[in-house]
Design a protein around this motif. Structure first.
Motif, mmCIF file in Angstrom:
data_model
loop_
_atom_site.group_PDB
_atom_site.id
_atom_site.type_symbol
_atom_site.label_atom_id
_atom_site.label_comp_id
_atom_site.label_asym_id
_atom_site.label_seq_id
_atom_site.Cartn_x
_atom_site.Cartn_y
_atom_site.Cartn_z
ATOM 1 N N ILE A 90 0.926 -1.229 -0.135
ATOM 2 C CA ILE A 90 -0.175 -0.090 0.035
ATOM 3 C C ILE A 90 0.935 1.441 0.094
ATOM 4 O O ILE A 90 0.317 2.435 0.054
ATOM 5 N N ILE A 91 2.122 1.217 -0.143
ATOM 6 C CA ILE A 91 2.836 2.429 -0.060
ATOM 7 C C ILE A 91 3.115 3.014 -1.248
ATOM 8 O O ILE A 91 3.034 2.550 -2.429
ATOM 9 N N LYS A 92 3.034 4.234 -1.358
ATOM 10 C CA LYS A 92 3.149 5.218 -2.461
ATOM 11 C C LYS A 92 4.582 5.693 -2.740
ATOM 12 O O LYS A 92 4.859 5.920 -3.933
ATOM 13 N N ASP A 93 5.038 6.032 -1.655
ATOM 14 C CA ASP A 93 6.582 6.784 -1.788
ATOM 15 C C ASP A 93 7.671 5.938 -1.556
ATOM 16 O O ASP A 93 7.707 5.406 -0.230
ATOM 17 N N MET A 94 8.275 5.070 -2.411
ATOM 18 C CA MET A 94 9.163 4.174 -1.926
ATOM 19 C C MET A 94 10.364 4.666 -1.110
ATOM 20 O O MET A 94 10.992 3.798 -0.580
ATOM 21 N N SER A 95 10.600 5.881 -1.384
ATOM 22 C CA SER A 95 11.736 6.455 -0.315
ATOM 23 C C SER A 95 11.307 6.593 0.997
ATOM 24 O O SER A 95 12.210 6.659 1.948
ATOM 25 N N THR A 96 10.066 6.266 1.526
ATOM 26 C CA THR A 96 9.957 6.147 2.794
ATOM 27 C C THR A 96 9.401 4.840 3.350
ATOM 28 O O THR A 96 9.308 4.565 4.459
ATOM 29 N N TYR A 97 9.751 3.590 2.339
ATOM 30 C CA TYR A 97 9.635 2.351 2.659
ATOM 31 C C TYR A 97 10.857 1.727 3.466
ATOM 32 O O TYR A 97 12.056 2.034 3.410
ATOM 33 N N LYS A 98 10.304 1.180 4.605
ATOM 34 C CA LYS A 98 11.219 0.794 5.747
ATOM 35 C C LYS A 98 11.701 -0.927 5.736
ATOM 36 O O LYS A 98 12.328 -1.473 6.588
ATOM 37 N N GLY A 99 11.059 -1.614 4.775
ATOM 38 C CA GLY A 99 10.808 -3.050 4.565
ATOM 39 C C GLY A 99 12.004 -3.316 3.709
ATOM 40 O O GLY A 99 12.891 -2.511 3.201
ATOM 41 N N ASP A 100 12.215 -5.002 3.480
ATOM 42 C CA ASP A 100 12.981 -5.271 2.353
ATOM 43 C C ASP A 100 12.390 -6.164 1.334
ATOM 44 O O ASP A 100 12.983 -7.155 0.744
ATOM 45 N N PHE A 101 11.186 -6.350 1.283
ATOM 46 C CA PHE A 101 10.307 -6.927 0.353
ATOM 47 C C PHE A 101 10.550 -6.459 -1.196
ATOM 48 O O PHE A 101 10.747 -5.338 -1.271
ATOM 49 N N PRO A 102 10.776 -7.324 -1.956
ATOM 50 C CA PRO A 102 11.053 -6.748 -3.385
ATOM 51 C C PRO A 102 10.357 -6.120 -4.279
ATOM 52 O O PRO A 102 10.691 -5.248 -4.936
ATOM 53 N N SER A 103 8.937 -6.504 -4.080
ATOM 54 C CA SER A 103 8.006 -5.754 -5.242
ATOM 55 C C SER A 103 6.782 -5.761 -4.695
ATOM 56 O O SER A 103 6.235 -6.875 -3.928
ATOM 57 N N SER A 104 5.860 -5.033 -5.206
ATOM 58 C CA SER A 104 4.209 -5.056 -5.234
ATOM 59 C C SER A 104 3.768 -5.088 -6.377
ATOM 60 O O SER A 104 4.741 -5.024 -7.439
ATOM 61 N N TYR A 105 2.602 -4.963 -6.598
ATOM 62 C CA TYR A 105 1.778 -4.778 -7.954
ATOM 63 C C TYR A 105 2.462 -3.407 -8.676
ATOM 64 O O TYR A 105 2.334 -3.325 -9.764
ATOM 65 N N ASP A 106 2.687 -2.416 -8.006
ATOM 66 C CA ASP A 106 2.964 -1.090 -8.317
ATOM 67 C C ASP A 106 4.408 -0.715 -8.205
ATOM 68 O O ASP A 106 5.054 0.318 -8.605
ATOM 69 N N ASN A 107 5.259 -1.318 -7.381
ATOM 70 C CA ASN A 107 6.540 -0.951 -6.874
ATOM 71 C C ASN A 107 7.554 -1.863 -6.997
ATOM 72 O O ASN A 107 7.268 -3.329 -6.747
ATOM 73 N N LEU A 108 8.878 -1.576 -7.368
ATOM 74 C CA LEU A 108 9.910 -2.304 -7.324
ATOM 75 C C LEU A 108 10.931 -1.898 -6.219
ATOM 76 O O LEU A 108 11.240 -0.785 -6.229
ATOM 77 N N ASN A 109 11.397 -2.880 -5.462
ATOM 78 C CA ASN A 109 12.608 -2.553 -4.341
ATOM 79 C C ASN A 109 13.778 -2.857 -5.098
ATOM 80 O O ASN A 109 14.154 -4.201 -4.771
ATOM 81 N N GLU A 110 14.267 -2.019 -5.652
ATOM 82 C CA GLU A 110 15.536 -2.367 -6.610
ATOM 83 C C GLU A 110 16.604 -3.270 -5.771
ATOM 84 O O GLU A 110 17.245 -3.976 -6.168
ATOM 85 N N SER A 111 16.932 -2.675 -4.583
ATOM 86 C CA SER A 111 18.122 -3.094 -3.845
ATOM 87 C C SER A 111 17.611 -4.797 -3.275
ATOM 88 O O SER A 111 18.752 -5.295 -3.021
ATOM 89 N N GLN A 112 16.532 -5.013 -3.397
ATOM 90 C CA GLN A 112 16.315 -6.601 -3.002
ATOM 91 C C GLN A 112 15.944 -7.528 -4.022
ATOM 92 O O GLN A 112 15.874 -8.640 -3.795
ATOM 93 N N VAL A 113 16.141 -7.097 -5.427
ATOM 94 C CA VAL A 113 15.981 -8.053 -6.499
ATOM 95 C C VAL A 113 17.051 -9.422 -6.261
ATOM 96 O O VAL A 113 16.404 -10.315 -6.539
ATOM 97 N N ILE A 114 18.214 -8.948 -5.891
ATOM 98 C CA ILE A 114 18.991 -9.827 -5.894
ATOM 99 C C ILE A 114 18.714 -11.150 -4.543
ATOM 100 O O ILE A 114 19.530 -12.028 -4.631
ATOM 101 N N ASN A 115 17.994 -10.451 -3.832
ATOM 102 C CA ASN A 115 17.746 -11.484 -2.568
ATOM 103 C C ASN A 115 16.147 -11.950 -2.543
ATOM 104 O O ASN A 115 15.747 -12.405 -1.651
ATOM 105 N N SER A 116 15.862 -12.069 -3.585
ATOM 106 C CA SER A 116 14.240 -12.271 -3.839
ATOM 107 C C SER A 116 14.134 -13.624 -4.717
ATOM 108 O O SER A 116 14.973 -14.051 -5.619
#
Length: 277
Positions: free
Chosen positions: A155-181
């Motif tokens: 449900i997050i909109k601004d990835m810069s505020t995200y505090k977790g390490d899950f790699p993706s959602s329907y709308d977002n990609l957490n670039e730093s965690q792709v290698i760990n997913s």
């Protein structure tokens, strides 16, 4: 359920959640938090199912081994084929439980208040006020005390505020965690973003022979890579079971052995003996 009870104990899961999982406290209204004993669906071993959802879905916890990733609450929609992060903790999960009850009954009832008390949730009035103003719109969850400045990825909109390490959602990609997913954690939209990159991990490429890749990683004692490969799509379930047995021989981690044995037991007792994911 004995293996699951041992797993839950090892994970130090909130006692209030344990009471819901093992039906010591009944959940009113919902038909989306059923016992995982009722049916076994194909799922990656990194997902520990806690509830069987309506319409072939699992609610549970992601727990990775051989890698530094935080545990988090997730949901797997088996038709969609992707795991999404839904909550960081039991208080957030409780909001997903209680808010729909309030919406259904158009306000607080004695039954809802009584249930909330049994799971040590004391923000019913806040949820009632929220429902009157926003319904169940997750766009405004940041106004709720248990979600304030701590939104899960779904449900997050601004990835810069995200505090977790899950790699993706329907709308977002957490670039730093792709290698760990693993592939189940990469949404179709996110996959379209990464599929043609030269540095995409081999286990995330859909066309890769996962069994052969797993065996290569095992030979090189690359357990993280082997584990993430085992949890990516493209496996016969019987080969997943064999892979778990192989990894069991590589670690003395008691939790890993419990999770592996629980997955294998579920598969053996299921209707998916010749299935795949």
């Amino acid at each position: 359920m004995e293996l699951l009870k041992k797993i839950v104990d090892k994970l130090n899961i909130d006692i209030n959640l344990q009471n819901l999982i093992f039906k010591r406290v009944a959940i009113p209204y919902h038909d989306d938090y059923n016992s995982v004993n009722q049916y076994w669906y194909e799922h990656p071993p990194c997902l520990i199912p806690l509830f069987l959802g309506y319409g072939a879905s699992y609610k549970g916890i992601i727990n990775h081994f051989f890698i530094n990733r935080k545990n988090t609450f997730v949901e797997l929609d088996l038709e969609y084929g992707s795991i999404v992060e839904t909550a960081f903790n039991f208080k957030q999960l409780s909001v997903y439980l209680i808010l729909p009850m309030i919406m259904s009954y158009e306000g607080l009832t004695e039954e809802i208040i009584e249930f909330a008390g049994k799971i040590d949730f004391d923000k019913c009035q806040e949820l009632d006020d929220f429902s009157n103003k926003y319904g169940d719109n997750t766009d405004y969850f940041d106004e709720l005390v248990y979600f304030k400045n701590n939104l899960p990825l779904n449900i997050i909109k601004d990835m810069s505020t995200y505090k977790g390490d899950f790699p993706s959602s329907y709308d977002n990609l957490n670039e730093s965690q792709v290698i760990n997913s693993c592939l189940f954690e990469i949404s179709p939209a996110a996959y379209e973003t990464i599929k043609n990159r030269v540095d995409i991990p081999e286990w995330l490429i859909k066309e890769t022979d996962k069994k052969q890749l797993f065996e290569n990683y095992i030979l090189n004692n690359q357990l993280k890579e082997a584990w993430l490969t085992l949890n990516s799509k493209g496996w016969l379930l019987k080969d997943v079971a064999e892979g778990l047995e192989t990894l069991k021989s590589k670690t003395n981690d008691e939790l890993f052995h419990l999770v592996a044995d629980n997955w294998i037991a579920g598969w053996r007792n299921s209707t998916f003996l010749n299935g795949n994911y």
